[in-house]
Scaffold this active site. Structure first.
Site, mmCIF file in Angstrom:
data_model
loop_
_atom_site.group_PDB
_atom_site.id
_atom_site.type_symbol
_atom_site.label_atom_id
_atom_site.label_comp_id
_atom_site.label_asym_id
_atom_site.label_seq_id
_atom_site.Cartn_x
_atom_site.Cartn_y
_atom_site.Cartn_z
ATOM 1 N N GLY A 49 0.842 -1.185 0.000
ATOM 2 C CA GLY A 49 0.000 0.000 0.000
ATOM 3 C C GLY A 49 0.877 1.235 0.000
ATOM 4 O O GLY A 49 2.036 1.176 0.419
ATOM 5 N N GLN A 54 2.722 9.954 1.711
ATOM 6 C CA GLN A 54 4.043 9.306 1.702
ATOM 7 C C GLN A 54 4.891 9.739 0.519
ATOM 8 O O GLN A 54 6.113 9.564 0.546
ATOM 9 C CB GLN A 54 3.887 7.783 1.667
ATOM 10 C CG GLN A 54 3.277 7.210 2.937
ATOM 11 C CD GLN A 54 3.253 5.698 2.872
ATOM 12 O OE1 GLN A 54 2.309 5.120 2.346
ATOM 13 N NE2 GLN A 54 4.286 5.053 3.371
ATOM 14 N N CYS A 98 5.945 -0.363 6.930
ATOM 15 C CA CYS A 98 5.564 0.875 6.260
ATOM 16 C C CYS A 98 6.752 1.359 5.441
ATOM 17 O O CYS A 98 7.877 1.358 5.947
ATOM 18 C CB CYS A 98 5.179 1.918 7.306
ATOM 19 S SG CYS A 98 4.626 3.488 6.607
ATOM 20 N N LEU A 99 6.498 1.744 4.198
ATOM 21 C CA LEU A 99 7.600 2.227 3.354
ATOM 22 C C LEU A 99 8.226 3.500 3.923
ATOM 23 O O LEU A 99 9.351 3.839 3.580
ATOM 24 C CB LEU A 99 7.108 2.467 1.921
ATOM 25 C CG LEU A 99 6.668 1.216 1.159
ATOM 26 C CD1 LEU A 99 6.194 1.588 -0.243
ATOM 27 C CD2 LEU A 99 7.793 0.192 1.087
ATOM 28 N N HIS A 140 -4.402 0.916 7.595
ATOM 29 C CA HIS A 140 -3.057 1.495 7.678
ATOM 30 C C HIS A 140 -2.943 2.690 6.716
ATOM 31 O O HIS A 140 -2.454 3.760 7.097
ATOM 32 C CB HIS A 140 -2.030 0.399 7.342
ATOM 33 C CG HIS A 140 -0.609 0.859 7.280
ATOM 34 N ND1 HIS A 140 0.380 0.349 8.094
ATOM 35 C CD2 HIS A 140 0.008 1.770 6.491
ATOM 36 C CE1 HIS A 140 1.536 0.953 7.810
ATOM 37 N NE2 HIS A 140 1.342 1.800 6.830
ATOM 38 N N GLU A 141 -3.409 2.490 5.476
ATOM 39 C CA GLU A 141 -3.273 3.553 4.470
ATOM 40 C C GLU A 141 -4.200 4.737 4.784
ATOM 41 O O GLU A 141 -3.813 5.899 4.598
ATOM 42 C CB GLU A 141 -3.554 3.009 3.067
ATOM 43 C CG GLU A 141 -2.606 1.892 2.621
ATOM 44 C CD GLU A 141 -1.139 2.195 2.829
ATOM 45 O OE1 GLU A 141 -0.735 3.373 2.710
ATOM 46 O OE2 GLU A 141 -0.376 1.264 3.129
ATOM 47 N N HIS A 144 -2.683 7.012 7.224
ATOM 48 C CA HIS A 144 -1.705 7.947 6.659
ATOM 49 C C HIS A 144 -2.376 9.265 6.248
ATOM 50 O O HIS A 144 -1.762 10.330 6.304
ATOM 51 C CB HIS A 144 -1.032 7.346 5.415
ATOM 52 C CG HIS A 144 0.163 6.492 5.716
ATOM 53 N ND1 HIS A 144 1.268 6.946 6.399
ATOM 54 C CD2 HIS A 144 0.434 5.201 5.401
ATOM 55 C CE1 HIS A 144 2.165 5.974 6.495
ATOM 56 N NE2 HIS A 144 1.675 4.901 5.898
HETATM 57 NI NI NI Z 1 2.614 3.080 5.724
#
Ligand code: NI
Length: 176
Positions: A49, A54, A98-99, A140-141, A144
């Site tokens: 995701g 991000q 998480c990226l 999660h997304e 963000h």
């Molecule tokens: Ni993330």
């Protein structure tokens, strides 16, 4: 398409609330390119995701592999202005990464059964019924978009682990 630079934890863009996307903006070529670039970036970095903040864009958009067991052949789902409605009070602990927090994994609770109301990339309303891992990714997304990172959702930091140690000691109990 282009691969975008991913903001890392500490960058203020990850802590800001993203703005809703106007329907008329969704179909514009620049917005469509943003979507394509985000999908390419997510696959490049082996994410499941990626949310717009991000990649330094403060808009309510994420792309994700909303499947129980996503792989490299999965199709990315485009989700704009998501609203999450839990379908039961049930939550489960599960591993997340998480990226924007590279090479770290930690365990936290998420709703296991949700409905996501959103727009797709054609600005059409969609409703996604998601369970377990797919529900976790969507939560999660969506977090963000509100400036929330998965560390904030953890009940304890005891499970925090680097990726290498995760693979060595914890991947076997990864239920997604
Ligand atoms: Ni993330």
């Amino acid at each position: 398409m282009s691969i975008l630079k991913v903001a890392r934890m500490g960058h203020p863009v990850l802590r800001a609330r993203a703005k809703a996307v106007e329907k008329s903006v969704v179909r514009q070529p620049l917005f469509q390119k943003l979507i394509d670039d985000m999908i390419e970036t997510m696959f490049e970095y082996h994410g499941v995701g990626l949310a717009a903040p991000q990649i330094h864009e403060g808009v309510r958009l994420f792309v994700g592999l909303l499947e129980e067991e996503p792989g490299p052949d999965s199709d990315a789902v485009v989700v704009i202005n998501p609203e999450i409605v839990p379908q039961s009070p049930s939550t489960a602990d599960g591993w997340e990464g998480c990226l924007s927090i590279p090479d770290i994994r930690g365990m936290g609770p998420r709703h296991t059964d949700i409905l996501v109301r959103a727009l797709d990339r054609d600005a059409k309303p969609i409703e996604l019924k998601l369970k377990n891992f797919a529900a976790r990714v969507a939560q999660h997304e969506t977090d963000h978009l509100d400036g929330v990172l998965f560390f904030d959702r953890m009940k304890s930091f005891e499970s925090l682990t680097f990726l290498e140690e995760y693979s060595r000691y914890h991947a076997k109990d990864d239920e997604g």
